[in-house]
Write a protein that holds these residues in place. Structure first.
Motif, short mmCIF file in Angstrom:
data_model
loop_
_atom_site.label_atom_id
_atom_site.label_comp_id
_atom_site.label_asym_id
_atom_site.label_seq_id
_atom_site.Cartn_x
_atom_site.Cartn_y
_atom_site.Cartn_z
N SER A 166 0.84 -1.18 0.00
CA SER A 166 0.00 0.00 0.00
C SER A 166 0.88 1.24 0.00
O SER A 166 2.05 1.19 0.39
CB SER A 166 -0.95 0.02 1.20
N ASN B 213 0.73 5.22 1.34
CA ASN B 213 0.01 6.20 2.12
C ASN B 213 0.15 7.57 1.45
O ASN B 213 -0.36 7.76 0.35
CB ASN B 213 0.52 6.21 3.56
N THR C 121 -2.84 12.73 0.77
CA THR C 121 -2.98 11.58 1.65
C THR C 121 -3.66 10.44 0.91
O THR C 121 -4.13 10.58 -0.22
CB THR C 121 -3.79 11.93 2.90
N SER C 122 -3.72 9.31 1.57
CA SER C 122 -4.36 8.16 0.97
C SER C 122 -5.85 8.38 0.73
O SER C 122 -6.43 7.75 -0.15
CB SER C 122 -4.17 6.92 1.85
N SER C 123 -6.44 9.28 1.50
CA SER C 123 -7.85 9.59 1.34
C SER C 123 -8.11 10.76 0.40
O SER C 123 -9.26 11.14 0.20
CB SER C 123 -8.49 9.88 2.70
N ASN D 284 -4.69 5.34 -7.23
CA ASN D 284 -4.26 4.27 -6.34
C ASN D 284 -4.16 2.92 -7.06
O ASN D 284 -3.30 2.10 -6.73
CB ASN D 284 -5.20 4.15 -5.15
N ASN E 19 -0.83 3.00 -8.69
CA ASN E 19 0.30 3.43 -7.85
C ASN E 19 1.01 4.63 -8.45
O ASN E 19 2.24 4.67 -8.54
CB ASN E 19 1.28 2.27 -7.64
N SER F 283 7.07 9.09 -1.58
CA SER F 283 5.89 8.36 -1.14
C SER F 283 6.19 7.54 0.10
O SER F 283 7.29 7.01 0.25
CB SER F 283 5.37 7.43 -2.23
#
Length: 122
Positions: free
Chosen positions: A30, A32, A52-54, A73, A76, A97
């Motif tokens: 993953s 972040n 951010t990841s969100s 995402n 990547n 990252s």
């Protein structure tokens, strides 16, 4: 285990646009936060934008309103859309990252790309 490769840099006239891309590859579980930094000779590497990841974004004041960071995402990948470029934006731009690799027990760490040159002519 992880490689970040930037692309999309080049020479552009003031007022023009460039779109930088950074592809993360390797044994990735993953990702972040993803960030773009830039650096000119003799200067400290500067944080330009982060996401951010969100999807929450943050920008340096100097680029706010002109640059947009985004991420895919599934691929990547992080992008930096740079509009209304100024000569002072000239720098080597680096992707950064926070990556959790697909190796159990390995903590998340920050990885850097090799950089891509952006030159804005006046």
């Amino acid at each position: 285990q992880v490689q970040l490769v930037e692309s999309g840099g080049g020479l552009v006239q003031a007022g023009g646009s460039l779109r930088l891309s950074c592809l993360a590859s390797g044994s990735i579980f993953s990702i972040n936060a993803m960030r773009w930094y830039r650096q000119t000779p003799g200067n400290q590497r500067e944080l330009v934008a982060a996401i951010t990841s969100s999807g929450i974004t943050n920008y340096a004041d100097s680029v706010k309103g002109r640059f947009t960071i985004s991420r895919d995402n599934a691929k990547n990948t992080v992008h930096l859309q740079m509009n209304s470029l100024k000569p002072e934006d000239t720098a080597v731009y680096y992707c950064n990252s926070d990556v959790l690799v697909a190796i159990w027990g390995r903590p998340e760490r920050r990885y850097w790309g090799q950089g891509t040159q952006v030159t804005v002519s006046s």
